[in-house]
Design a protein around this motif. Structure first.
Motif, PDB file in Angstrom:
ATOM      1  N   VAL A 196       0.843  -1.181   0.000  1.00 34.31           N
ATOM      2  CA  VAL A 196       0.000   0.000   0.000  1.00 34.31           C
ATOM      3  C   VAL A 196       0.885   1.240   0.000  1.00 34.31           C
ATOM      4  O   VAL A 196       1.876   1.312   0.733  1.00 34.31           O
ATOM      5  CB  VAL A 196      -0.904  -0.010   1.258  1.00 34.31           C
ATOM      6  CG1 VAL A 196      -1.652   1.282   1.401  1.00 34.31           C
ATOM      7  CG2 VAL A 196      -1.855  -1.180   1.220  1.00 34.31           C
ATOM      8  N   ALA A 197       0.503   2.233  -0.821  1.00 33.97           N
ATOM      9  CA  ALA A 197       1.196   3.517  -0.826  1.00 33.97           C
ATOM     10  C   ALA A 197       0.728   4.313   0.390  1.00 33.97           C
ATOM     11  O   ALA A 197      -0.461   4.538   0.575  1.00 33.97           O
ATOM     12  CB  ALA A 197       0.881   4.283  -2.103  1.00 33.97           C
ATOM     13  N   PHE A 198       1.671   4.691   1.226  1.00 28.56           N
ATOM     14  CA  PHE A 198       1.362   5.423   2.445  1.00 28.56           C
ATOM     15  C   PHE A 198       2.218   6.679   2.450  1.00 28.56           C
ATOM     16  O   PHE A 198       3.348   6.668   2.925  1.00 28.56           O
ATOM     17  CB  PHE A 198       1.660   4.545   3.669  1.00 28.56           C
ATOM     18  CG  PHE A 198       0.849   4.873   4.868  1.00 28.56           C
ATOM     19  CD1 PHE A 198      -0.339   4.206   5.126  1.00 28.56           C
ATOM     20  CD2 PHE A 198       1.264   5.858   5.751  1.00 28.56           C
ATOM     21  CE1 PHE A 198      -1.096   4.498   6.248  1.00 28.56           C
ATOM     22  CE2 PHE A 198       0.517   6.166   6.868  1.00 28.56           C
ATOM     23  CZ  PHE A 198      -0.666   5.481   7.119  1.00 28.56           C
ATOM     24  N   GLY A 199       1.662   7.749   1.877  1.00 28.45           N
ATOM     25  CA  GLY A 199       2.469   8.960   1.695  1.00 28.45           C
ATOM     26  C   GLY A 199       3.561   8.651   0.690  1.00 28.45           C
ATOM     27  O   GLY A 199       3.297   8.171  -0.401  1.00 28.45           O
TER      28      GLY A 199
ATOM     29  N   MET B 103      -6.883   2.430   7.866  1.00 29.59           N
ATOM     30  CA  MET B 103      -5.888   3.492   8.053  1.00 29.59           C
ATOM     31  C   MET B 103      -5.308   3.915   6.720  1.00 29.59           C
ATOM     32  O   MET B 103      -5.220   3.119   5.792  1.00 29.59           O
ATOM     33  CB  MET B 103      -4.799   3.050   9.022  1.00 29.59           C
ATOM     34  CG  MET B 103      -4.126   1.763   8.678  1.00 29.59           C
ATOM     35  SD  MET B 103      -3.038   1.143   9.985  1.00 29.59           S
ATOM     36  CE  MET B 103      -4.162   0.149  10.930  1.00 29.59           C
ATOM     37  N   THR B 104      -4.973   5.198   6.662  1.00 29.44           N
ATOM     38  CA  THR B 104      -4.397   5.760   5.450  1.00 29.44           C
ATOM     39  C   THR B 104      -3.539   6.972   5.818  1.00 29.44           C
ATOM     40  O   THR B 104      -3.536   7.411   6.965  1.00 29.44           O
ATOM     41  CB  THR B 104      -5.513   6.149   4.447  1.00 29.44           C
ATOM     42  OG1 THR B 104      -4.909   6.455   3.192  1.00 29.44           O
ATOM     43  CG2 THR B 104      -6.341   7.316   4.934  1.00 29.44           C
ATOM     44  N   HIS B 105      -2.867   7.499   4.842  1.00 29.53           N
ATOM     45  CA  HIS B 105      -2.063   8.704   5.041  1.00 29.53           C
ATOM     46  C   HIS B 105      -3.003   9.903   5.159  1.00 29.53           C
ATOM     47  O   HIS B 105      -4.052   9.952   4.510  1.00 29.53           O
ATOM     48  CB  HIS B 105      -1.099   8.887   3.860  1.00 29.53           C
ATOM     49  CG  HIS B 105      -0.042   9.898   4.124  1.00 29.53           C
ATOM     50  ND1 HIS B 105      -0.211  11.226   3.823  1.00 29.53           N
ATOM     51  CD2 HIS B 105       1.186   9.779   4.680  1.00 29.53           C
ATOM     52  CE1 HIS B 105       0.876  11.889   4.165  1.00 29.53           C
ATOM     53  NE2 HIS B 105       1.746  11.039   4.687  1.00 29.53           N
ATOM     54  N   GLU B 106      -2.622  10.887   5.959  1.00 29.65           N
ATOM     55  CA  GLU B 106      -3.483  12.041   6.200  1.00 29.65           C
ATOM     56  C   GLU B 106      -3.822  12.822   4.934  1.00 29.65           C
ATOM     57  O   GLU B 106      -4.848  13.496   4.875  1.00 29.65           O
ATOM     58  CB  GLU B 106      -2.868  12.959   7.256  1.00 29.65           C
ATOM     59  CG  GLU B 106      -1.559  13.590   6.849  1.00 29.65           C
ATOM     60  CD  GLU B 106      -0.894  14.360   7.979  1.00 29.65           C
ATOM     61  OE1 GLU B 106      -1.397  14.337   9.110  1.00 29.65           O
ATOM     62  OE2 GLU B 106       0.145  14.984   7.715  1.00 29.65           O
ATOM     63  N   GLU B 107      -2.992  12.726   3.894  1.00 30.78           N
ATOM     64  CA  GLU B 107      -3.274  13.437   2.641  1.00 30.78           C
ATOM     65  C   GLU B 107      -4.557  12.929   1.983  1.00 30.78           C
ATOM     66  O   GLU B 107      -5.218  13.664   1.263  1.00 30.78           O
ATOM     67  CB  GLU B 107      -2.110  13.264   1.658  1.00 30.78           C
ATOM     68  CG  GLU B 107      -0.859  14.009   2.047  1.00 30.78           C
ATOM     69  CD  GLU B 107       0.299  13.731   1.101  1.00 30.78           C
ATOM     70  OE1 GLU B 107       0.172  12.839   0.224  1.00 30.78           O
ATOM     71  OE2 GLU B 107       1.328  14.396   1.239  1.00 30.78           O
TER      72      GLU B 107
END
Length: 142
Positions: free
Chosen positions: A3-6, A120-124
């Motif tokens: 998963v791309a996280f930021g 869950m994910t990056h805040e962006e």
């Protein structure tokens, strides 16, 4: 699943191991693929009623509420809210700049645990997109 996280790539298997090693939760299922996104991690979790009872007894010993006198509905509400509260501690495990959404959805009396979904994910990516994905995930487990 990766998963791309930021600007990082995270393997959902690594996150699963982190959750199981650093919390009272068991990962029932990796739901990352079910999120239908390549920038979100998602898991179906469970936490034992015995663990929640222990926490509740510690909390209630300080107060004047006797958990043995709670109705089944009141106990259900307490278990659900406590499971979500304990799951919020998983923020410590989530990579920096990560946001998460947690929903407890079931008291499974056959396994004697509470089932939850965490995404869950990056805040962006944002809270709105995270909530949308959570709605989809909850329908998958119900």
């Amino acid at each position: 699943m990766y998963v791309a996280f930021g600007n990082r790539i995270i393997d959902s298997k690594d996150m699963k191991a982190e959750i199981e090693e650093n919390s009272e939760f068991n990962v029932v299922k990796d739901m990352t693929k079910g999120s239908k996104r390549d920038d979100m991690l998602a898991f179906n979790l469970s936490i034992s009623i015995d663990v929640l009872d222990r926490i509740m007894k510690e909390d209630y010993d300080e107060g004047d509420i006797d958990i043995d006198n709670l109705t089944e509905d009141e106990l259900f509400d307490e278990y659900i809210s406590l499971a979500e509260e304990v799951a919020s501690d998983l923020e410590e495990i989530v990579p920096e700049e990560g946001i998460l959404d947690i929903r407890a959805y079931k008291w499974d009396t056959s396994d004697n645990d509470i089932k939850l979904v965490i995404a869950m994910t990056h805040e962006e990516i944002g809270e709105n997109k995270l909530r949308d994905v959570m709605k989809r995930l909850i329908t998958q487990v119900e």
